[in-house]
Design a protein around this motif. Structure first.
Motif, PDB file in Angstrom:
ATOM      1  N   GLU A  23       0.843  -1.199   0.000  1.00 51.19           N
ATOM      2  CA  GLU A  23       0.000   0.000   0.000  1.00 51.19           C
ATOM      3  C   GLU A  23       0.879   1.250   0.000  1.00 51.19           C
ATOM      4  O   GLU A  23       0.597   2.214  -0.707  1.00 51.19           O
ATOM      5  CB  GLU A  23      -0.928   0.016   1.223  1.00 51.19           C
ATOM      6  CG  GLU A  23      -2.081  -0.951   1.142  1.00 51.19           C
ATOM      7  CD  GLU A  23      -3.155  -0.526   0.161  1.00 51.19           C
ATOM      8  OE1 GLU A  23      -3.239   0.664  -0.220  1.00 51.19           O
ATOM      9  OE2 GLU A  23      -3.924  -1.413  -0.247  1.00 51.19           O
ATOM     10  N   ALA A  24       1.943   1.207   0.793  1.00 57.35           N
ATOM     11  CA  ALA A  24       2.835   2.368   0.900  1.00 57.35           C
ATOM     12  C   ALA A  24       3.537   2.658  -0.430  1.00 57.35           C
ATOM     13  O   ALA A  24       3.640   3.821  -0.833  1.00 57.35           O
ATOM     14  CB  ALA A  24       3.863   2.145   2.008  1.00 57.35           C
ATOM     15  N   SER A  25       4.009   1.630  -1.111  1.00 58.52           N
ATOM     16  CA  SER A  25       4.710   1.873  -2.381  1.00 58.52           C
ATOM     17  C   SER A  25       3.738   2.398  -3.437  1.00 58.52           C
ATOM     18  O   SER A  25       4.087   3.273  -4.234  1.00 58.52           O
ATOM     19  CB  SER A  25       5.425   0.612  -2.868  1.00 58.52           C
ATOM     20  OG  SER A  25       4.517  -0.405  -3.216  1.00 58.52           O
ATOM     21  N   LEU A  26       2.506   1.896  -3.429  1.00 64.12           N
ATOM     22  CA  LEU A  26       1.507   2.378  -4.387  1.00 64.12           C
ATOM     23  C   LEU A  26       1.114   3.820  -4.081  1.00 64.12           C
ATOM     24  O   LEU A  26       0.969   4.638  -4.999  1.00 64.12           O
ATOM     25  CB  LEU A  26       0.289   1.459  -4.385  1.00 64.12           C
ATOM     26  CG  LEU A  26       0.561   0.049  -4.930  1.00 64.12           C
ATOM     27  CD1 LEU A  26      -0.591  -0.885  -4.597  1.00 64.12           C
ATOM     28  CD2 LEU A  26       0.840   0.070  -6.410  1.00 64.12           C
ATOM     29  N   ALA A  27       0.980   4.149  -2.800  1.00 59.91           N
ATOM     30  CA  ALA A  27       0.662   5.531  -2.406  1.00 59.91           C
ATOM     31  C   ALA A  27       1.791   6.477  -2.804  1.00 59.91           C
ATOM     32  O   ALA A  27       1.546   7.607  -3.249  1.00 59.91           O
ATOM     33  CB  ALA A  27       0.399   5.606  -0.908  1.00 59.91           C
ATOM     34  N   ARG A  28       3.028   6.006  -2.671  1.00 60.25           N
ATOM     35  CA  ARG A  28       4.184   6.829  -3.063  1.00 60.25           C
ATOM     36  C   ARG A  28       4.148   7.126  -4.564  1.00 60.25           C
ATOM     37  O   ARG A  28       4.375   8.264  -4.995  1.00 60.25           O
ATOM     38  CB  ARG A  28       5.492   6.120  -2.691  1.00 60.25           C
ATOM     39  CG  ARG A  28       6.747   6.875  -3.112  1.00 60.25           C
ATOM     40  CD  ARG A  28       8.026   6.111  -2.803  1.00 60.25           C
ATOM     41  NE  ARG A  28       8.091   4.773  -3.351  1.00 60.25           N
ATOM     42  CZ  ARG A  28       8.428   4.479  -4.604  1.00 60.25           C
ATOM     43  NH1 ARG A  28       8.718   5.439  -5.460  1.00 60.25           N
ATOM     44  NH2 ARG A  28       8.474   3.227  -5.017  1.00 60.25           N
ATOM     45  N   ILE A  29       3.803   6.114  -5.352  1.00 61.69           N
ATOM     46  CA  ILE A  29       3.727   6.288  -6.811  1.00 61.69           C
ATOM     47  C   ILE A  29       2.619   7.269  -7.160  1.00 61.69           C
ATOM     48  O   ILE A  29       2.789   8.152  -8.003  1.00 61.69           O
ATOM     49  CB  ILE A  29       3.500   4.932  -7.511  1.00 61.69           C
ATOM     50  CG1 ILE A  29       4.657   3.984  -7.261  1.00 61.69           C
ATOM     51  CG2 ILE A  29       3.243   5.117  -9.003  1.00 61.69           C
ATOM     52  CD1 ILE A  29       6.032   4.512  -7.547  1.00 61.69           C
ATOM     53  N   VAL A  35      -1.406  10.990  -9.583  1.00 54.81           N
ATOM     54  CA  VAL A  35      -2.502  10.238 -10.178  1.00 54.81           C
ATOM     55  C   VAL A  35      -3.176   9.401  -9.092  1.00 54.81           C
ATOM     56  O   VAL A  35      -2.626   9.219  -8.010  1.00 54.81           O
ATOM     57  CB  VAL A  35      -2.030   9.300 -11.315  1.00 54.81           C
ATOM     58  CG1 VAL A  35      -1.423  10.075 -12.466  1.00 54.81           C
ATOM     59  CG2 VAL A  35      -1.063   8.244 -10.791  1.00 54.81           C
ATOM     60  N   THR A  36      -4.347   8.884  -9.419  1.00 50.18           N
ATOM     61  CA  THR A  36      -5.009   7.882  -8.591  1.00 50.18           C
ATOM     62  C   THR A  36      -5.029   6.595  -9.401  1.00 50.18           C
ATOM     63  O   THR A  36      -5.611   6.553 -10.490  1.00 50.18           O
ATOM     64  CB  THR A  36      -6.443   8.312  -8.233  1.00 50.18           C
ATOM     65  OG1 THR A  36      -6.383   9.543  -7.512  1.00 50.18           O
ATOM     66  CG2 THR A  36      -7.133   7.256  -7.387  1.00 50.18           C
ATOM     67  N   LEU A  37      -4.371   5.584  -8.895  1.00 53.13           N
ATOM     68  CA  LEU A  37      -4.299   4.319  -9.615  1.00 53.13           C
ATOM     69  C   LEU A  37      -5.617   3.565  -9.484  1.00 53.13           C
ATOM     70  O   LEU A  37      -6.207   3.527  -8.407  1.00 53.13           O
ATOM     71  CB  LEU A  37      -3.151   3.471  -9.062  1.00 53.13           C
ATOM     72  CG  LEU A  37      -1.757   4.079  -9.203  1.00 53.13           C
ATOM     73  CD1 LEU A  37      -0.736   3.259  -8.432  1.00 53.13           C
ATOM     74  CD2 LEU A  37      -1.363   4.196 -10.666  1.00 53.13           C
ATOM     75  N   LYS A  77      -0.938  13.839 -18.072  1.00 51.07           N
ATOM     76  CA  LYS A  77      -0.721  13.313 -16.721  1.00 51.07           C
ATOM     77  C   LYS A  77      -1.617  12.139 -16.376  1.00 51.07           C
ATOM     78  O   LYS A  77      -1.312  11.389 -15.461  1.00 51.07           O
ATOM     79  CB  LYS A  77      -0.889  14.414 -15.685  1.00 51.07           C
ATOM     80  CG  LYS A  77       0.308  15.317 -15.624  1.00 51.07           C
ATOM     81  CD  LYS A  77       0.306  16.143 -14.368  1.00 51.07           C
ATOM     82  CE  LYS A  77       1.613  16.906 -14.332  1.00 51.07           C
ATOM     83  NZ  LYS A  77       1.883  17.469 -13.054  1.00 51.07           N
ATOM     84  N   LYS A  78      -2.713  11.970 -17.072  1.00 50.54           N
ATOM     85  CA  LYS A  78      -3.614  10.867 -16.741  1.00 50.54           C
ATOM     86  C   LYS A  78      -3.019   9.506 -17.089  1.00 50.54           C
ATOM     87  O   LYS A  78      -3.470   8.479 -16.588  1.00 50.54           O
ATOM     88  CB  LYS A  78      -4.968  11.039 -17.413  1.00 50.54           C
ATOM     89  CG  LYS A  78      -4.995  10.796 -18.907  1.00 50.54           C
ATOM     90  CD  LYS A  78      -6.409  10.941 -19.429  1.00 50.54           C
ATOM     91  CE  LYS A  78      -6.555  10.454 -20.850  1.00 50.54           C
ATOM     92  NZ  LYS A  78      -7.966  10.398 -21.237  1.00 50.54           N
ATOM     93  N   TYR A  79      -1.995   9.476 -17.934  1.00 46.86           N
ATOM     94  CA  TYR A  79      -1.396   8.210 -18.350  1.00 46.86           C
ATOM     95  C   TYR A  79      -0.143   7.892 -17.546  1.00 46.86           C
ATOM     96  O   TYR A  79       0.654   8.773 -17.240  1.00 46.86           O
ATOM     97  CB  TYR A  79      -0.995   8.255 -19.832  1.00 46.86           C
ATOM     98  CG  TYR A  79      -2.153   8.304 -20.772  1.00 46.86           C
ATOM     99  CD1 TYR A  79      -2.996   7.204 -20.938  1.00 46.86           C
ATOM    100  CD2 TYR A  79      -2.426   9.449 -21.512  1.00 46.86           C
ATOM    101  CE1 TYR A  79      -4.064   7.252 -21.818  1.00 46.86           C
ATOM    102  CE2 TYR A  79      -3.495   9.495 -22.391  1.00 46.86           C
ATOM    103  CZ  TYR A  79      -4.308   8.397 -22.539  1.00 46.86           C
ATOM    104  OH  TYR A  79      -5.366   8.443 -23.400  1.00 46.86           O
ATOM    105  N   ILE A  80       0.003   6.599 -17.249  1.00 49.43           N
ATOM    106  CA  ILE A  80       1.299   6.124 -16.769  1.00 49.43           C
ATOM    107  C   ILE A  80       1.747   5.015 -17.719  1.00 49.43           C
ATOM    108  O   ILE A  80       0.920   4.308 -18.304  1.00 49.43           O
ATOM    109  CB  ILE A  80       1.287   5.637 -15.303  1.00 49.43           C
ATOM    110  CG1 ILE A  80       0.403   4.415 -15.109  1.00 49.43           C
ATOM    111  CG2 ILE A  80       0.905   6.754 -14.354  1.00 49.43           C
ATOM    112  CD1 ILE A  80       0.634   3.730 -13.772  1.00 49.43           C
ATOM    113  N   VAL A  81       3.037   4.894 -17.877  1.00 51.60           N
ATOM    114  CA  VAL A  81       3.618   3.896 -18.763  1.00 51.60           C
ATOM    115  C   VAL A  81       3.690   2.563 -18.008  1.00 51.60           C
ATOM    116  O   VAL A  81       4.364   2.472 -16.984  1.00 51.60           O
ATOM    117  CB  VAL A  81       5.027   4.323 -19.230  1.00 51.60           C
ATOM    118  CG1 VAL A  81       5.657   3.236 -20.085  1.00 51.60           C
ATOM    119  CG2 VAL A  81       4.967   5.649 -19.979  1.00 51.60           C
TER     120      VAL A  81
END
Length: 147
Positions: A23-29, A35-37, A77-81
């Motif tokens: 959860e922490a690594s995803l929140a960091r990203i 963005v909101t994943l 910004k809405k896209y991530i690779v």
């Protein structure tokens, strides 16, 4: 999402890997990329991680590639690779889509994404992240069988 969960369990060999996200690594990203994943994407990386289906290269690479494309071509910004496949194109996750729409485009089409002029015929479209994972598993199975 339960059918997606069932699918990943049925295809454990291809979907589950040793490295997983927290959860922490995803929140960091999310904070780093602003963005909101999508929920399915986060669930997949927390529970399944990086399996042989290669639906996501890895988040560190994704972040670096996303920043690079944002700086060099103005990737929205809405896209991530998810994966820069070089000559085979770029796989992008639309973070503004609750389902996690994924598109796979040729590298030359990235400029049209930035300009908002991408044509439907210039992309492989997956309506949600689950569809992308299913496609990747199918590719992994085909590759394994030599098809």
């Amino acid at each position: 999402m339960s059918s997606f969960k069932d699918f990943t369990i049925d295809q454990e060999k291809y979907c589950f890997g040793h490295q997983k996200e927290s959860e922490a690594s995803l929140a960091r990203i999310e904070s780093e990329l602003q963005v909101t994943l999508p929920a399915e994407f986060k669930w997949f990386l927390r529970v399944c991680g990086y399996g042989d289906c290669q639906a996501v290269s890895n988040l560190d690479t994704s972040v670096a590639d996303t920043k690079r494309f944002r700086e060099t071509i103005g990737l929205p910004k809405k896209y991530i690779v998810l994966d820069d496949r070089n000559d085979s194109g770029v796989v992008l996750l639309d973070t503004e889509s609750p389902a996690g729409t994924v598109i796979w485009v040729d590298t030359h089409a990235l400029l049209r994404i930035a300009a908002g002029t991408l044509k439907e015929a210039e992309q492989d479209y997956f309506p949600d992240f689950a569809s992308w994972v299913r496609f990747c598993v199918g590719e992994a199975i085909d590759e394994e069988s030599g098809a």
